[in-house]
Design a protein around this motif. Structure first.
Motif, short mmCIF file in Angstrom:
data_model
loop_
_atom_site.label_atom_id
_atom_site.label_comp_id
_atom_site.label_asym_id
_atom_site.label_seq_id
_atom_site.Cartn_x
_atom_site.Cartn_y
_atom_site.Cartn_z
N THR A 1 -4.85 -1.21 1.77
CA THR A 1 -5.13 -1.46 3.00
C THR A 1 -5.24 -2.75 3.31
OG1 THR A 1 -6.09 1.02 3.29
CG2 THR A 1 -6.72 -0.73 4.88
N ALA B 1 4.46 -0.64 3.37
CA ALA B 1 4.65 0.77 3.13
C ALA B 1 6.02 1.38 3.70
CB ALA B 1 3.33 1.46 3.75
N ARG C 1 6.03 7.04 2.80
CA ARG C 1 4.92 7.68 2.73
C ARG C 1 4.31 7.43 1.07
NH1 ARG C 1 2.85 13.86 3.84
NH2 ARG C 1 0.44 13.58 2.79
N ASP D 1 -4.07 3.16 12.51
CA ASP D 1 -2.69 2.52 12.13
C ASP D 1 -1.55 3.26 11.32
OD1 ASP D 1 -3.82 0.22 13.42
OD2 ASP D 1 -4.55 -0.53 11.32
N ASP D 2 -2.10 4.01 10.33
CA ASP D 2 -1.40 4.82 9.71
C ASP D 2 -0.74 5.84 10.72
OD1 ASP D 2 -1.88 3.67 7.36
OD2 ASP D 2 -3.20 4.88 6.40
N GLN E 1 2.18 4.89 12.83
CA GLN E 1 3.47 4.65 11.97
C GLN E 1 3.98 6.18 12.03
OE1 GLN E 1 4.92 1.82 11.52
NE2 GLN E 1 3.04 0.98 12.40
N ARG E 2 3.41 7.09 11.60
CA ARG E 2 3.85 8.38 11.38
C ARG E 2 4.41 8.90 12.76
NH1 ARG E 2 1.61 10.66 6.73
NH2 ARG E 2 1.34 9.15 5.35
#
Length: 301
Positions: free
Chosen positions: A63, A73, A76, A147-148, A151-152
């Motif tokens: 992270t 990244a 996934r 944040d993750d 992105q998804r």
């Protein structure tokens, strides 16, 4: 002995120096081998949360490198080194830690933004209660989750983003069932969905929605004005504008100045906050109970 997440940063970056995508399982296995972490140590878990200790430290090293943009990244569960990461390796550092990463604005903002402000002692060491420590950690966990999650969301197709909006609206208590709302929100555009829902399960009033899945830029006053014009054309006085982007200051001021029409703006941060609050695209991983003395129990008549 299980190393700290800072001890893992530089070895992780070196492992990715071949420029190829690597799965986090590959990274974890490599780091375990480099630090002689035994199988038994890899199974060790935190007493309170139950999370695997070594895996958790690897995850935080990942992270922090992501926040400093030393790695990326691409999909996934996979990571790859960036040009900035290669530049860091070229410096032949013997150790990589958070103090070094703070030189990068992206990491500095993330790392310091959630730290509580308070009295300091011993040349700057913060005085914090256990509750504040927990709060700080939760803030960092939630920011990393947001944040993750963003992105998804940005990677979704317009149709899948439409489903996300529908699910969120239903979870928030609007429009009745998922099936009822999906019938009203069925026209997907290039950037999202537009439609009308019922304000409540009884259908007492209509609320019009515009949703834009933007990957960059901000939404200004003209776009909000256009939405307001559409509402007026339908004789409606309530609307929700949802976006994965941000709104400009002029857009916010315009929405607040409206008379006779109520338009709620939901920007990127609010969208993510609502998704987390109403468990859309996320789930509860672990529950940590913090218990305190029940003072009433010890009162004597």
């Amino acid at each position: 002995m299980i190393p700290s997440y800072e001890d893992l940063m530089l070895p992780m970056l070196k492992f990715l120096s071949d420029g190829r995508e690597h799965s986090m399982k590959e990274v974890e296995d490599y780091l375990a081998d480099q630090f002689n972490v035994t199988d038994a140590e890899r199974l060790q878990r935190y007493e309170k949360s139950g999370a695997p200790i070594f895996k958790d430290k690897v995850s935080w090293a990942r992270t922090y490198l992501l926040k400093a943009k030393l790695i990326d990244a691409p999909r996934r569960g996979y990571v790859i080194i960036t040009d900035r990461g290669r530049d860091v390796l070229a410096q032949n550092l013997t150790r990589l830690d958070c103090k070094f990463l703070e030189k990068y604005p992206e990491f500095f903002s993330f790392y310091n933004g959630s730290k509580p402000k308070g009295p300091t002692i011993n040349g700057g060491d913060e005085v914090r209660t256990p509750e504040e420590e927990i709060s700080e950690n939760l803030d960092q966990l939630n920011q990393a989750l947001k944040d993750d999650l963003l992105q998804r969301v940005l990677s979704l197709s317009p149709a899948r983003f439409e489903m996300l909006v529908i699910q969120l609206i239903v979870r928030m208590g609007y429009g009745g069932s998922f099936e009822e709302v999906s019938q009203l929100l069925g026209k997907a555009g290039d950037e999202g969905v537009d439609g009308v829902i019922k304000e409540d399960v009884l259908g007492l009033d209509n609320v019009y929605i515009q949703a834009k899945r933007w990957t960059q830029g901000s939404i200004g006053r003209p776009e909000v004005q256009s939405f307001v014009g559409a509402l007026q054309g339908k004789g409606a006085n309530k609307g929700i504008f949802i976006t994965t982007a941000t709104f400009t200051k002029d857009a916010w001021q315009y929405a607040e100045s409206l008379k006779g029409i109520k338009v709620v703006l939901i920007d990127r941060d609010k969208l993510l906050d609502y998704m987390i609050r109403y468990n859309v695209g996320v789930h509860v991983d672990r529950v940590l109970e913090i218990k305190k003395i029940d003072e009433d129990y010890f009162l004597e008549d």
